[in-house]
Design an enzyme around this catalytic site. Structure first.
Site, PDB file in Angstrom:
ATOM      1  N   CYS A  28     102.066  48.046  27.329  1.00 26.90           N
ATOM      2  CA  CYS A  28     101.553  49.394  27.498  1.00 26.90           C
ATOM      3  C   CYS A  28     100.177  49.337  28.138  1.00 26.90           C
ATOM      4  CB  CYS A  28     101.472  50.126  26.156  1.00 26.90           C
ATOM      5  SG  CYS A  28     100.319  49.349  25.000  1.00 26.90           S
ATOM      6  N   ASP A  85     105.785  20.705   2.297  1.00 31.46           N
ATOM      7  CA  ASP A  85     106.570  21.837   1.845  1.00 31.46           C
ATOM      8  C   ASP A  85     107.617  21.308   0.855  1.00 31.46           C
ATOM      9  OD1 ASP A  85     107.938  24.422   1.885  1.00 31.46           O
ATOM     10  OD2 ASP A  85     109.438  23.374   3.093  1.00 31.46           O
ATOM     11  N   ASP A 138     109.829  22.392   7.270  1.00 32.95           N
ATOM     12  CA  ASP A 138     111.075  22.517   8.033  1.00 32.95           C
ATOM     13  C   ASP A 138     111.523  23.947   8.261  1.00 32.95           C
ATOM     14  OD1 ASP A 138     111.827  23.104   5.352  1.00 32.95           O
ATOM     15  OD2 ASP A 138     113.909  22.644   5.870  1.00 32.95           O
ATOM     16  N   CYS A 155      94.112   1.488  40.403  1.00 32.10           N
ATOM     17  CA  CYS A 155      93.063   1.293  39.395  1.00 32.10           C
ATOM     18  C   CYS A 155      92.648   2.641  38.828  1.00 32.10           C
ATOM     19  CB  CYS A 155      91.854   0.580  40.001  1.00 32.10           C
ATOM     20  SG  CYS A 155      90.996   1.548  41.253  1.00 32.10           S
ATOM     21  N   CYS A 214      91.344   5.329  41.210  1.00 40.22           N
ATOM     22  CA  CYS A 214      92.393   6.089  41.903  1.00 40.22           C
ATOM     23  C   CYS A 214      92.809   7.289  41.046  1.00 40.22           C
ATOM     24  CB  CYS A 214      93.617   5.219  42.160  1.00 40.22           C
ATOM     25  SG  CYS A 214      93.292   3.716  43.094  1.00 40.22           S
TER      26      CYS A 214
END
Length: 833
Positions: free
Chosen positions: A15, A505, A701, A82, A85
């Site tokens: 919106c 958990d 999980d 190397c 680079c």
């Protein structure tokens, strides 16, 4: 102040209010002059200062809740030799308008680029890298990229082997003539008598020229253009060093009068031996690099190229690329699954160890899920394809591992800043070395200055510094994948090492995540099997989780119940084989006027242990006391002990009542408990634990674990959990075995230790040996390092770093497969869990 204009694609705009908030978020970024957001096109237009990082804009939009659309690209980069680079390619890619991040990996010879969607094109990025002197191309699919990379590496090894052989054959006579004459007086006399002084120089000139302009040409073709661009790399150092030794020798051979008296010496053998040793080092390096990607190639090679598609009454051998979702496939005993799917018919055991790290085959029957790359056992299975191509679990794992391998750890930031300036600093050091020897050195100063300057150029090894971190990351994350631990984000490798507390958990992590019947005590005059059969029949028409546990315990062949009536908050009533069966809480028995005092003490005991007791009555008489709980996973106690043995605190976060949670924690030996946690309370519980103990990893999980997984220092998702939890996590345990958390920690610590060893060697090597090569020990009677020895030391430095990283391949799982127990059950989770 110089400005630039950017166009951003913005997501989440619904919106005009959204557009306004996104516009204000952009305007608030320091350095932004003007900003506007168009709701219709979902684009933002921004004028900002040149030095404003694009990540500031993307972070501002992310925090406002309207993320900028980002595109991601993987490139293969040629010519990386190397760490310098790496820095130059990254700088070239980041200069492309719209690029947010660009990470180049020397070990993988690839780049991962994130850029604002629509602001850049792949062609722009390829052109930027190519113009910087490092040709780039798009990577294909994971399997194709792995095959291409493997073929390129094989071709590179073959080419280097040929070059080393040619260079060594040409260099050997030069080395014997020159160094043999220095080391063995008889050899010197023989050369002078049979070949002659000038002729020996001419022979060395010819052979060394063939070495430098044959196998050694690559150093000049790559190093000299880098010098013209004022972006010198390792090739430039070798080119300058060998050219200096060769050029001085040519003058000594053909125009000795141009040199001061007594300085006309030749160093052909140094130039030739440098080429041989550095090419040999690169050959060893290429072979070692080929092994760093072994995990990816092994995973990519798991998917068969064809599968047996069932078409009517025929079975047709079909290429995997031609198979679509919904096709029916037959898998013979011992064959690999080509795609993901759901078993339609047959039963067998499937070896999923290559994905989960679990050695025990898993039973598969109708309705079971199967994954590409896993191996069928002794039975024939037919399955319906559900995922193909990049959507298979195997393809997603490969992609996840590749992305993590290409990531940069925080420790790499300092290395990058140093190595970007390392080669220019070495060149300056070589110039200063030559000047110092010319001004302060003993006669003849010129050849001594040449030897020292060339040695400084050759001995410096930016290769080792550039390889120190990425090779360890590649091997460590690859080994983790083989053990069933997927690092979704590479920097989690470093953060996990710092963790001091692991929060778990409960439901689905510590426990199986579903209730099961744990205790049954029949009343006098009743038999367990008969009562359980009636209870199972009564509960068969209920969808309550407890009902499912009772039906499962009762087994098959149950009679049909009639007049089944659920009594909310109390239990259930039914007629089974003409007998009235009541199953429910104590209050149900009391409301029916059924006495159950004889079971009261036992019920209270089970309840105090965290189980849920309830009663069964038949024809108005108490028949049995039962309890149901959520069983602890067999691996949970061993996992907790192993984590604590590593010096970590273990905490549990649960929605259960405090008393129940404390009982569970005491039984499992958990150090800290946060109970009564609604899903929204878990983040606050994590912050409390972080304040008390320090850096924290959270293992979960479920869907309601996603906020906590994202808020933890390291989020670890159980692979058998929800997709949302996995997406929010930094690390995924494929098998769901909690003990894999220990493997993740072990790999993190071993990899970070390996990285520190590599960095210590790489930096220590350069800090110590560059001054030795410059000759700082010479005034004190120490050696003046020869360029040939410098080349050998440099080559061995990179090989050492790679060999050290490859030791991570031998990391063993910390899991003892026999270390599982059938643990007592835990209580059913509360709605808050």
């Amino acid at each position: 102040m110089e400005q630039r204009h950017l166009s951003l694609q913005i997501t989440g705009l619904n919106c005009a209010g959204c557009a306004g908030r996104a516009e204000r978020a952009l305007a608030a970024v320091p350095g932004v002059q003007t900003s506007s957001v168009n709701l219709a096109s979902a684009k933002g237009q921004v004028d900002l200062a040149q030095d404003v990082p694009l990540s500031d804009l993307t972070d501002a939009l992310q925090q406002a809740g309207y993320p900028a659309a980002l595109s991601h690209l993987d490139l293969d980069i040629d010519g990386l030799s190397c760490a310098s680079c790496v820095g130059r390619v990254e700088a070239a890619l980041r200069r492309v308008p719209g690029v947010v991040t660009a990470d180049v990996n020397l070990a993988r010879e690839s780049a991962q680029v994130s850029y604002l969607t629509g602001a850049s094109r792949a062609a722009d990025l390829i052109a930027a890298s190519t113009q910087a002197g490092y040709p780039a191309r798009l990577r294909g699919t994971e399997a194709d990229a792995s095959a291409e990379a493997s073929q390129r590496k094989a071709d590179e090894i073959k080419t280097l082997s040929r070059q080393v052989l040619i260079a060594a054959v040409l260099t050997l006579p030069v080395f014997i003539i020159e160094m043999g004459s220095h080391m063995v007086p008889a050899m010197h006399h023989w050369v002078m008598a049979n070949i002659g002084h000038q002729t020996s120089y001419l022979i060395q000139f010819l052979l060394t020229s063939l070495v430098l302009f044959g196998p050694g040409r690559q150093f000049y073709s790559k190093g000299l253009p880098a010098l013209w661009r004022l972006a010198p790399d390792m090739n430039a150092l070798v080119a300058l060093g060998t050219a200096a030794a060769y050029g001085f020798s040519v003058i000594s051979t053909f125009a000795p009068g141009l040199l001061p008296t007594g300085t006309a010496n030749v160093y052909y053998e140094a130039a030739a031996v440098i080429v041989v040793l550095i090419l040999t080092g690169r050959l060893l390096e290429a072979r070692a690099k080929g092994r760093t990607g072994a995990a990816i190639r092994k995973l990519a090679g798991l998917q068969p190229k064809t599968a047996e598609v069932i078409s009517g009454d025929a079975v047709i051998e079909t290429p995997v690329d031609d198979i679509a979702a919904g096709d029916l496939i037959r898998v013979r005993p011992g064959a690999r699954f080509a795609l993901d799917g759901e078993v339609i018919s047959g039963s067998s055991y499937v070896d999923e160890s290559m994905l989960s790290g679990e050695p025990v085959p898993v039973s598969k029957a109708a309705g079971a899920r199967v994954s590409a790359g896993t191996v069928n056992g002794a039975g024939v299975l037919e399955f319906r394809v559900t995922h193909v191509g990049r959507d298979t679990a195997l393809a997603q794992i490969i992609q996840m591992v590749e992305q993590a391998q290409g990531a940069k750890l925080p420790v790499q930031g300092l290395v990058d800043r140093i190595t970007l300036w390392f080669v220019p600093a070495v060149m300056l050091a070589a110039v200063l070395t030559v000047l110092a020897w010319l001004l302060l050195g003993p006669a003849p100063a010129l050849p001594l200055a040449l030897v020292a300057g060339v040695s400084v150029l050759i001995i410096a090894c930016p290769c080792a510094m550039g390889l120190a971190t990425p090779t360890s990351i590649m091997v460590g994350i690859g080994r983790a994948a083989q053990l069933g631990v997927l690092f979704r984000k590479g920097d989690a490798l470093q953060r996990l090492e710092e963790v001091q507390v692991v929060a778990l958990d409960k439901t689905g992590t510590l426990t199986e995540g579903h209730p099961a019947l744990t205790n049954f005590q029949a009343a006098e005059g009743f038999e367990r099997e008969a009562v359980l059969r009636l209870i199972g029949a009564a509960e068969a028409q209920s969808e309550h989780p407890i009902a499912k546990a009772l039906v499962a315990a009762a087994g098959k062949g149950l009679p049909k119940a009639e007049k089944v009536e659920a009594i909310p908050g109390y239990g259930l009533r039914a007629m089974v084989e003409g007998r009235e069966v009541l199953v429910g809480a104590e209050r149900l028995m009391q409301s029916e006027g059924i006495a159950c005092d004889t079971f009261k003490a036992q019920a209270d005991l089970w309840a105090s242990e965290g189980e849920t007791p309830f009663y069964a009555a038949i024809n108005g008489a108490t028949a049995a006391l039962l309890s149901v709980a959520d069983p602890v996973k067999p691996d949970t106690p061993a996992a907790i002990r192993a984590l604590q043995a590593q010096g970590l605190k273990v905490a549990m976060i649960t929605g259960d009542a405090t008393g129940t949670a404390q009982a569970i924690a005491a039984r499992l030996g958990i150090d800290a408990v946060r109970a009564d946690c609604l899903p929204g309370d878990k983040v606050a519980a994590l912050q409390d634990l972080q304040t008390q103990y320090g850096k924290l990893a959270f293992v979960g999980d479920g869907l309601n674990d996603a906020p906590a997984l994202a808020a933890a220092d390291v989020g670890i998702a159980i692979g058998t959990g929800t997709d949302v939890a996995i997406e929010a996590a930094d690390v995924v345990l494929v098998s769901g075995d909690l003990r894999r958390t220990l493997d993740a920690l072990t790999i993190s610590r071993a990899t970070m230790r390996n990285i520190r060893q590599n960095l210590g060697w790489a930096f220590g090597y350069n800090i110590l040996l560059v001054p030795v090569a410059a000759g700082v020990l010479y005034p004190f009677g120490g050696p003046l390092l020869s360029p040939a020895l410098a080349a050998g030391a440099m080559a061995l430095s990179s090989v050492f770093v790679l060999s050290n990283a490859l030791r991570l391949h031998r990391l063993k799982s910390g899991i003892d497969e026999g270390d599982t127990v059938q643990s007592p059950a835990l209580p059913i989770h509360s709605p808050a869990e």
